[in-house]
Design a protein around this motif. Structure first.
Motif, PDB file in Angstrom:
ATOM      1  N   SER A 193     -26.921 -75.706  85.382  1.00 31.42           N
ATOM      2  CA  SER A 193     -26.417 -76.983  84.915  1.00 31.42           C
ATOM      3  C   SER A 193     -26.359 -78.480  86.073  1.00 31.42           C
ATOM      4  N   THR A 194     -26.540 -77.922  86.617  1.00 28.08           N
ATOM      5  CA  THR A 194     -26.296 -78.352  87.361  1.00 28.08           C
ATOM      6  C   THR A 194     -27.847 -80.191  87.296  1.00 28.08           C
ATOM      7  N   PRO A 195     -26.841 -81.378  87.402  1.00 32.84           N
ATOM      8  CA  PRO A 195     -27.908 -82.648  86.537  1.00 32.84           C
ATOM      9  C   PRO A 195     -28.901 -82.497  87.643  1.00 32.84           C
ATOM     10  N   VAL A 211     -33.489 -87.626  82.563  1.00 34.21           N
ATOM     11  CA  VAL A 211     -31.781 -86.839  83.359  1.00 34.21           C
ATOM     12  C   VAL A 211     -32.308 -85.893  82.169  1.00 34.21           C
ATOM     13  N   SER A 212     -32.424 -84.601  83.283  1.00 31.71           N
ATOM     14  CA  SER A 212     -31.885 -83.340  82.962  1.00 31.71           C
ATOM     15  C   SER A 212     -31.358 -82.595  83.553  1.00 31.71           C
ATOM     16  N   ARG A 213     -31.555 -81.198  83.524  1.00 35.52           N
ATOM     17  CA  ARG A 213     -30.732 -80.063  84.581  1.00 35.52           C
ATOM     18  C   ARG A 213     -31.801 -79.328  85.049  1.00 35.52           C
ATOM     19  N   LEU A 214     -31.185 -78.359  85.926  1.00 33.96           N
ATOM     20  CA  LEU A 214     -31.816 -77.507  87.171  1.00 33.96           C
ATOM     21  C   LEU A 214     -33.109 -76.643  86.147  1.00 33.96           C
ATOM     22  N   ALA A 251     -24.237 -84.853  76.570  1.00 33.60           N
ATOM     23  CA  ALA A 251     -24.722 -85.308  75.543  1.00 33.60           C
ATOM     24  C   ALA A 251     -26.283 -84.921  75.364  1.00 33.60           C
ATOM     25  N   ASP A 252     -26.768 -86.124  76.896  1.00 34.39           N
ATOM     26  CA  ASP A 252     -27.442 -86.384  76.970  1.00 34.39           C
ATOM     27  C   ASP A 252     -28.390 -84.981  78.015  1.00 34.39           C
ATOM     28  N   LEU A 253     -27.642 -84.942  78.560  1.00 41.43           N
ATOM     29  CA  LEU A 253     -28.103 -83.291  79.394  1.00 41.43           C
ATOM     30  C   LEU A 253     -28.364 -82.008  78.115  1.00 41.43           C
ATOM     31  N   ALA A 254     -28.034 -81.697  76.656  1.00 44.24           N
ATOM     32  CA  ALA A 254     -27.634 -81.141  75.424  1.00 44.24           C
ATOM     33  C   ALA A 254     -29.418 -82.123  74.910  1.00 44.24           C
TER      34      ALA A 254
END
Ligand code: SAH
Length: 263
Positions: A193-195, A211-214, A251-254
């Motif tokens: 989940s590291t952004p 914006v995402s995650r690893l 929320a962005d990450l999801a």
């Protein structure tokens, strides 16, 4: 015998001409020859005198019209002919810019060289997005790495050292290999989940962010189709993106890839 000229290795910054240093502007205005990379905009090149000769030596992934050895020779020939040469490079000439290789070649032939620093892409992406490179409680330091592989070779990165949750990781030239980079970092223990923040064409009117995650960045980048140049900032500091509150960030990450045009 002609008095030899001089070569100024000038950082043109990330794109926005307002981010040039005063010294870069003043030096460009004196140039008789401008040797520039593809990343440097026409607006910046236009700060040199109209009479200055412009020599594009474009460099981009898989687009090498002028090999490095030839660039070195051009700089040497122009300086030997007694000219003031502005060698304009994107960002800072001493960060992934081969500026020091060009300088070494010139110095070995007795040509005077001067560096003019520029704002590197990492600083530009940070200020454009509000994501700090260091932040108390989030990151105590920052590492800059290249995600570029030489043809036929593997990525020469020390994943153990890079997978440090207390350090921000900035990846230059990473688009083609971001998937491998993410896997390397997760394998060495960075949370999935590291952004990750990707910024394309930072500080230009075409700037885009994602914006995402690893564990999703490779797929998100493919889907978003960001155009080069793209810089990645990986680490907890990305939680500060645009000063979003934590809930919004989650929320962005999801959600699906978030590509925001620079307003
Ligand atoms: N000397 C340059 C880096 C050259 S390597 C500097 O200091 O910035 C080229 C890489 O820099 C690109 O692949 C990309 O990762 C990054 N880069 C340069 N300009 C950029 C910009 N405006 N926006 C995003 N990334 C940029």
């Amino acid at each position: 015998m002609t008095k030899p000229g001089k070569v100024f290795l000038i950082g043109a910054g990330p794109g926005d001409p307002e981010l040039l240093t005063l010294r870069a502007v003043r030096t460009l205005a004196q140039a008789e020859v401008v040797v520039h990379d593809r990343l440097v905009s026409d607006e910046i090149i236009a700060l040199s005198p109209e009479t200055a000769r412009r020599i594009p030596v474009g460099k981009a992934p898989s687009f090498h019209p002028v090999p490095q050895e030839r660039i070195n020779e051009i700089l040497l020939e122009e300086a030997r002919a007694g000219r003031i040469v502005a060698r304009l490079k994107g960002g800072d000439p001493l960060i992934f810019g081969r500026g020091s290789e060009e300088a070494a070649h010139l110095l070995a032939h007795g040509i005077a060289v001067e560096y003019v620093p520029g704002i590197t892409a990492a600083q530009a992406a940070a200020s454009a997005t509000g994501v700090p490179l260091t932040h108390r409680g989030l990151a105590t330091g920052v590492q800059y790495v290249t995600g570029h592989r030489q043809a036929g070779k593997g990525l020469d990165l020390d994943w153990k050292r890079l997978a440090d949750p207390d350090t921000t990781l900035v990846v230059y030239m990473g688009v083609a290999n971001i998937g491998r980079i993410a896997v390397g970092l997760m394998t060495e223990g960075l949370p999935e989940s590291t952004p990750v923040l990707a910024v394309a064409q930072a500080t230009t009117p075409r700037e885009r962010r994602l914006v995402s995650r690893l564990d999703r960045i490779a797929a998100d980048i493919r889907e978003a189709g960001l155009s080069a140049p793209v810089l990645f900032i990986i680490g907890r500091v990305v939680s500060q993106y645009a000063h979003l509150p934590a809930a919004q960030m989650a929320a962005d990450l999801a959600s699906a890839p978030r590509v925001a045009a620079h307003a």
